[in-house]
Motif scaffolding. Sequence first.
Motif, PDB file in Angstrom:
ATOM      1  N   MET A 149      -2.067  -3.199   6.769  1.00  0.00           N
ATOM      2  CA  MET A 149      -2.574  -2.236   5.818  1.00  0.00           C
ATOM      3  C   MET A 149      -2.210  -2.699   4.416  1.00  0.00           C
ATOM      4  N   PHE A 150      -3.189  -2.668   3.567  1.00  0.00           N
ATOM      5  CA  PHE A 150      -2.959  -2.951   2.154  1.00  0.00           C
ATOM      6  C   PHE A 150      -2.971  -1.615   1.434  1.00  0.00           C
ATOM      7  N   ILE A 151      -1.865  -1.302   0.761  1.00  0.00           N
ATOM      8  CA  ILE A 151      -1.708  -0.014   0.091  1.00  0.00           C
ATOM      9  C   ILE A 151      -0.708  -0.208  -1.047  1.00  0.00           C
ATOM     10  N   GLY A 152      -0.746   0.697  -1.987  1.00  0.00           N
ATOM     11  CA  GLY A 152       0.233   0.646  -3.065  1.00  0.00           C
ATOM     12  C   GLY A 152      -0.351   0.018  -4.301  1.00  0.00           C
ATOM     13  N   GLY A 153      -0.081   0.624  -5.419  1.00  0.00           N
ATOM     14  CA  GLY A 153      -0.811   0.195  -6.595  1.00  0.00           C
ATOM     15  C   GLY A 153      -2.274   0.454  -6.287  1.00  0.00           C
ATOM     16  N   GLU A 154      -3.115  -0.432  -6.596  1.00  0.00           N
ATOM     17  CA  GLU A 154      -4.527  -0.341  -6.213  1.00  0.00           C
ATOM     18  C   GLU A 154      -4.954  -1.706  -5.703  1.00  0.00           C
ATOM     19  N   PRO A 155      -5.035  -1.883  -4.368  1.00  0.00           N
ATOM     20  CA  PRO A 155      -5.299  -3.210  -3.806  1.00  0.00           C
ATOM     21  C   PRO A 155      -6.593  -3.852  -4.283  1.00  0.00           C
TER      22      PRO A 155
END
Length: 123
Positions: free
Chosen positions: A1-7
């Motif tokens: 999963m890519f998450i955090g900030g704005e991928p």
Amino acid sequence: MFIGGEPTLHPDLATFAELGLEHPDTRVEIFTNLAHVKPSLWELFSHPRLSLGTSLYSDLPEEHDTITTRKGSHARTVANIERAVLRRIPIRVATIENQLAASSTTRGCQPNADTTGGGGCRP
């Protein structure tokens, strides 16, 4: 999963996701606000083992925009939810309970619904 900030703002997102997708048993989810999707990312998002996740803070544009502190973010997010659904990209839309939007509900959506099965937000 890519998450955090704005991928979707990361210049190497496609490379990172493709590295994960090289493994045949790996599924990738990109959790994004869907406000800044470059046209080139839609091909990546269409990969059969990739899905999207996003948050919708209110069905009222002014409430959503106030919470995100970005004018127009509701319109961009909803437009890209619609684009994903039209492209048959699996998407999970989390509705976020908060004080500002407590008086309204995200009509037509079930919390944490997705377009891959039962209920869900249908633009």
